[in-house]
Design a protein around this motif. Structure first.
Motif, PDB file in Angstrom:
ATOM      1  N   LYS A  83      67.922   6.385  45.135  1.00 47.13           N
ATOM      2  CA  LYS A  83      68.661   6.372  46.397  1.00 47.13           C
ATOM      3  C   LYS A  83      69.656   5.224  46.459  1.00 47.13           C
ATOM      4  O   LYS A  83      70.808   5.403  46.864  1.00 47.13           O
ATOM      5  CB  LYS A  83      67.680   6.280  47.568  1.00 47.13           C
ATOM      6  CG  LYS A  83      68.359   6.360  48.939  1.00 47.13           C
ATOM      7  CD  LYS A  83      67.402   5.989  50.053  1.00 47.13           C
ATOM      8  CE  LYS A  83      67.266   4.473  50.155  1.00 47.13           C
ATOM      9  NZ  LYS A  83      66.516   4.040  51.349  1.00 47.13           N
ATOM     10  N   ILE A  84      69.243   4.032  46.041  1.00 43.81           N
ATOM     11  CA  ILE A  84      70.094   2.851  46.235  1.00 43.81           C
ATOM     12  C   ILE A  84      71.088   2.647  45.089  1.00 43.81           C
ATOM     13  O   ILE A  84      71.981   1.802  45.188  1.00 43.81           O
ATOM     14  CB  ILE A  84      69.231   1.583  46.418  1.00 43.81           C
ATOM     15  CG1 ILE A  84      68.377   1.309  45.175  1.00 43.81           C
ATOM     16  CG2 ILE A  84      68.353   1.717  47.640  1.00 43.81           C
ATOM     17  CD1 ILE A  84      67.492   0.083  45.301  1.00 43.81           C
ATOM     18  N   LEU A  85      70.942   3.409  44.007  1.00 45.48           N
ATOM     19  CA  LEU A  85      71.919   3.337  42.915  1.00 45.48           C
ATOM     20  C   LEU A  85      73.170   4.127  43.278  1.00 45.48           C
ATOM     21  O   LEU A  85      73.109   5.162  43.943  1.00 45.48           O
ATOM     22  CB  LEU A  85      71.327   3.908  41.625  1.00 45.48           C
ATOM     23  CG  LEU A  85      70.671   2.951  40.646  1.00 45.48           C
ATOM     24  CD1 LEU A  85      70.089   3.731  39.483  1.00 45.48           C
ATOM     25  CD2 LEU A  85      71.634   1.890  40.141  1.00 45.48           C
ATOM     26  N   LYS A  86      74.317   3.663  42.795  1.00 36.13           N
ATOM     27  CA  LYS A  86      75.550   4.420  42.937  1.00 36.13           C
ATOM     28  C   LYS A  86      75.537   5.587  41.952  1.00 36.13           C
ATOM     29  O   LYS A  86      74.831   5.545  40.942  1.00 36.13           O
ATOM     30  CB  LYS A  86      76.759   3.520  42.646  1.00 36.13           C
ATOM     31  CG  LYS A  86      76.975   2.399  43.647  1.00 36.13           C
ATOM     32  CD  LYS A  86      78.188   1.570  43.256  1.00 36.13           C
ATOM     33  CE  LYS A  86      78.420   0.425  44.233  1.00 36.13           C
ATOM     34  NZ  LYS A  86      79.589  -0.409  43.848  1.00 36.13           N
ATOM     35  N   PRO A  87      76.307   6.640  42.206  1.00 31.24           N
ATOM     36  CA  PRO A  87      76.423   7.713  41.214  1.00 31.24           C
ATOM     37  C   PRO A  87      76.870   7.154  39.871  1.00 31.24           C
ATOM     38  O   PRO A  87      77.749   6.299  39.799  1.00 31.24           O
ATOM     39  CB  PRO A  87      77.483   8.640  41.829  1.00 31.24           C
ATOM     40  CG  PRO A  87      77.354   8.420  43.306  1.00 31.24           C
ATOM     41  CD  PRO A  87      77.020   6.973  43.462  1.00 31.24           C
ATOM     42  N   ASN A  88      76.227   7.596  38.802  1.00 31.49           N
ATOM     43  CA  ASN A  88      76.451   7.100  37.427  1.00 31.49           C
ATOM     44  C   ASN A  88      75.886   5.701  37.219  1.00 31.49           C
ATOM     45  O   ASN A  88      76.082   5.109  36.153  1.00 31.49           O
ATOM     46  CB  ASN A  88      77.934   7.102  37.045  1.00 31.49           C
ATOM     47  CG  ASN A  88      78.459   8.491  36.774  1.00 31.49           C
ATOM     48  OD1 ASN A  88      77.746   9.334  36.233  1.00 31.49           O
ATOM     49  ND2 ASN A  88      79.693   8.750  37.162  1.00 31.49           N
ATOM     50  N   GLY A  89      75.175   5.168  38.225  1.00 34.80           N
ATOM     51  CA  GLY A  89      74.568   3.846  38.083  1.00 34.80           C
ATOM     52  C   GLY A  89      73.471   3.834  37.035  1.00 34.80           C
ATOM     53  O   GLY A  89      72.838   4.860  36.746  1.00 34.80           O
ATOM     54  N   SER A  90      73.232   2.654  36.436  1.00 37.72           N
ATOM     55  CA  SER A  90      72.272   2.521  35.330  1.00 37.72           C
ATOM     56  C   SER A  90      70.939   1.977  35.811  1.00 37.72           C
ATOM     57  O   SER A  90      70.881   1.115  36.693  1.00 37.72           O
ATOM     58  CB  SER A  90      72.840   1.593  34.251  1.00 37.72           C
ATOM     59  OG  SER A  90      74.055   2.094  33.739  1.00 37.72           O
ATOM     60  N   LEU A  91      69.872   2.486  35.212  1.00 43.47           N
ATOM     61  CA  LEU A  91      68.519   1.977  35.444  1.00 43.47           C
ATOM     62  C   LEU A  91      67.934   1.568  34.104  1.00 43.47           C
ATOM     63  O   LEU A  91      67.888   2.364  33.170  1.00 43.47           O
ATOM     64  CB  LEU A  91      67.630   3.043  36.094  1.00 43.47           C
ATOM     65  CG  LEU A  91      66.144   2.684  36.219  1.00 43.47           C
ATOM     66  CD1 LEU A  91      65.945   1.502  37.165  1.00 43.47           C
ATOM     67  CD2 LEU A  91      65.335   3.884  36.701  1.00 43.47           C
ATOM     68  N   VAL A  92      67.498   0.301  34.012  1.00 41.14           N
ATOM     69  CA  VAL A  92      66.880  -0.219  32.792  1.00 41.14           C
ATOM     70  C   VAL A  92      65.466  -0.654  33.142  1.00 41.14           C
ATOM     71  O   VAL A  92      65.264  -1.425  34.081  1.00 41.14           O
ATOM     72  CB  VAL A  92      67.669  -1.410  32.215  1.00 41.14           C
ATOM     73  CG1 VAL A  92      67.077  -1.836  30.877  1.00 41.14           C
ATOM     74  CG2 VAL A  92      69.140  -1.060  32.053  1.00 41.14           C
ATOM     75  N   ILE A  93      64.489  -0.143  32.395  1.00 39.63           N
ATOM     76  CA  ILE A  93      63.085  -0.493  32.641  1.00 39.63           C
ATOM     77  C   ILE A  93      62.511  -1.115  31.378  1.00 39.63           C
ATOM     78  O   ILE A  93      62.590  -0.531  30.293  1.00 39.63           O
ATOM     79  CB  ILE A  93      62.248   0.746  33.032  1.00 39.63           C
ATOM     80  CG1 ILE A  93      62.828   1.406  34.282  1.00 39.63           C
ATOM     81  CG2 ILE A  93      60.801   0.364  33.268  1.00 39.63           C
ATOM     82  CD1 ILE A  93      62.089   2.667  34.698  1.00 39.63           C
ATOM     83  N   TYR A  94      61.931  -2.318  31.520  1.00 36.25           N
ATOM     84  CA  TYR A  94      61.159  -2.950  30.451  1.00 36.25           C
ATOM     85  C   TYR A  94      59.694  -2.847  30.865  1.00 36.25           C
ATOM     86  O   TYR A  94      59.293  -3.344  31.911  1.00 36.25           O
ATOM     87  CB  TYR A  94      61.570  -4.421  30.285  1.00 36.25           C
ATOM     88  CG  TYR A  94      63.014  -4.619  29.914  1.00 36.25           C
ATOM     89  CD1 TYR A  94      63.437  -4.500  28.593  1.00 36.25           C
ATOM     90  CD2 TYR A  94      63.972  -4.917  30.883  1.00 36.25           C
ATOM     91  CE1 TYR A  94      64.763  -4.679  28.241  1.00 36.25           C
ATOM     92  CE2 TYR A  94      65.310  -5.092  30.544  1.00 36.25           C
ATOM     93  CZ  TYR A  94      65.695  -4.972  29.226  1.00 36.25           C
ATOM     94  OH  TYR A  94      67.016  -5.144  28.880  1.00 36.25           O
ATOM     95  N   GLU A  95      58.879  -2.213  30.014  1.00 39.11           N
ATOM     96  CA  GLU A  95      57.501  -1.907  30.421  1.00 39.11           C
ATOM     97  C   GLU A  95      56.625  -1.696  29.189  1.00 39.11           C
ATOM     98  O   GLU A  95      57.102  -1.170  28.179  1.00 39.11           O
ATOM     99  CB  GLU A  95      57.509  -0.639  31.288  1.00 39.11           C
ATOM    100  CG  GLU A  95      56.149  -0.266  31.859  1.00 39.11           C
ATOM    101  CD  GLU A  95      56.239   0.991  32.719  1.00 39.11           C
ATOM    102  OE1 GLU A  95      55.238   1.335  33.357  1.00 39.11           O
ATOM    103  OE2 GLU A  95      57.313   1.639  32.740  1.00 39.11           O
ATOM    104  N   PRO A  96      55.338  -2.095  29.255  1.00 38.32           N
ATOM    105  CA  PRO A  96      54.404  -1.783  28.156  1.00 38.32           C
ATOM    106  C   PRO A  96      54.136  -0.271  28.131  1.00 38.32           C
ATOM    107  O   PRO A  96      53.469   0.250  29.018  1.00 38.32           O
ATOM    108  CB  PRO A  96      53.133  -2.568  28.511  1.00 38.32           C
ATOM    109  CG  PRO A  96      53.531  -3.532  29.567  1.00 38.32           C
ATOM    110  CD  PRO A  96      54.691  -2.932  30.284  1.00 38.32           C
ATOM    111  N   LEU A  97      54.650   0.398  27.122  1.00 35.05           N
ATOM    112  CA  LEU A  97      54.520   1.859  27.030  1.00 35.05           C
ATOM    113  C   LEU A  97      54.079   2.239  25.625  1.00 35.05           C
ATOM    114  O   LEU A  97      54.903   2.332  24.716  1.00 35.05           O
ATOM    115  CB  LEU A  97      55.839   2.543  27.359  1.00 35.05           C
ATOM    116  CG  LEU A  97      56.383   2.369  28.781  1.00 35.05           C
ATOM    117  CD1 LEU A  97      57.796   2.912  28.887  1.00 35.05           C
ATOM    118  CD2 LEU A  97      55.474   3.055  29.796  1.00 35.05           C
ATOM    119  N   PRO A  98      52.793   2.460  25.414  1.00 35.83           N
ATOM    120  CA  PRO A  98      52.325   2.841  24.074  1.00 35.83           C
ATOM    121  C   PRO A  98      52.755   4.261  23.729  1.00 35.83           C
ATOM    122  O   PRO A  98      53.088   5.065  24.612  1.00 35.83           O
ATOM    123  CB  PRO A  98      50.801   2.736  24.205  1.00 35.83           C
ATOM    124  CG  PRO A  98      50.523   2.966  25.654  1.00 35.83           C
ATOM    125  CD  PRO A  98      51.687   2.371  26.400  1.00 35.83           C
ATOM    126  N   ALA A  99      52.748   4.571  22.449  1.00 35.95           N
ATOM    127  CA  ALA A  99      53.097   5.918  22.006  1.00 35.95           C
ATOM    128  C   ALA A  99      51.994   6.910  22.332  1.00 35.95           C
ATOM    129  O   ALA A  99      52.261   8.081  22.614  1.00 35.95           O
ATOM    130  CB  ALA A  99      53.381   5.926  20.503  1.00 35.95           C
TER     131      ALA A  99
END
Length: 281
Positions: A83-99
């Motif tokens: 909602k708060i991102l502009k259109p075409n806005g970027s989201l970057v997530i750093y998170e512990p994510l095992p395979a």
């Protein structure tokens, strides 16, 4: 990460739910400010306070989330981020994510990608990308994460249109001649030759109802054998086993050959009245 930012961008950094977040993010924040310049703005919050901030819709050019702990239940984080991102806005997530799945409290990389897509984001990197493969990000986040091999970097974008937006559809266009018939139609009489107009011999149309052949089969019961031998087919008479068939359906059994026919006198030929053969107008 900084390559996704431009001068003048407004960036939101979201930290995990750790109350004090003891890790040092000074170097990380400085890199963002340097990239966005004096015209840019940077805001920092955590997951618990994200909704309380009540940010306006389509205000941020980029959102960067730093999770040091597994975050399976993000409390509507992705919905709010979209909602708060502009259109075409970027989201970057750093998170512990095992395979592979290790516990119920930790999402796998594939599950995180799925949650992003279901929330409406366009995901850039489908294959698992660990933080240690990105030297720039690893250097900036070295003081936050002790083991960069366990941390994944996920990139996603908000679609180019606003959430809930709509456009009118126009079905009025140039007239097409796709379904226009050619004026020079083929004469249907030209498709037939003289052989097609010859009336077939009636004898050639006589075939067995069982085999479909012109020769009657053994123990023929369809009447073809008698017809080929110029004999009259004897009409079989149906005998009643109860003697009450003529009285009507109320007196007939389920297998009665007269079922559905009107009542008649014994020995009388059953004939349907003309009114039953007339279509109701």
């Amino acid at each position: 990460m900084t390559s996704l930012l431009n001068e003048g961008d407004e960036v939101l950094v979201i930290l995990g739910n750790e109350a004090s977040f003891p890790h040092d993010t000074t170097k990380f924040n400085s890199a963002i400010k340097q990239r966005t310049g004096q015209l840019g703005k940077m805001h920092v919050t955590n997951l618990l306070d994200l909704k309380k901030k009540n940010y306006n819709a389509s205000v941020f050019d980029a959102i960067i989330a730093i999770f040091t702990q597994p975050c399976p239940n993000d409390g509507g984080f992705l919905t709010e981020a979209l909602k708060i991102l502009k259109p075409n806005g970027s989201l970057v997530i750093y998170e512990p994510l095992p395979a592979e799945k290790k516990s119920d409290t930790q999402l796998t990389y594939a599950e995180r990608i799925s949650t992003l897509k279901l929330s409406g984001f366009l995901v850039k990197n489908i294959e698992r990308q660990s933080l240690d493969k990105d030297l720039e990000d690893e250097k900036l986040l070295l003081e936050i994460y002790n083991n960069a091999e366990d941390i994944c970097k996920v990139l996603a974008n908000k679609p180019s249109f606003e959430v809930g937006s709509s456009i009118p559809l126009s079905f009025i266009g140039e007239k097409s001649n796709v379904w226009k018939l050619d004026d020079d139609l083929i004469d249907e009489d030209e498709l037939l030759d003289e052989s097609d107009l010859v009336k077939p011999d009636a004898s050639s149309l006589r075939v067995c109802s069982t085999t479909g052949k012109r020769k009657a089969c053994k123990d023929c019961t369809c009447g073809l054998a008698e017809e080929l031998n110029n004999k009259t087919v004897q009409e079989s008479t149906v005998k009643s086993s109860c003697g009450s068939c003529y009285l009507g359906d109320a007196f007939r059994c389920a297998t009665c050959p007269y079922l559905g026919m009107p009542a008649f006198k014994p020995g009388e030929k059953v004939v349907l009245p003309d009114t039953q053969l007339t279509i109701d107008s």
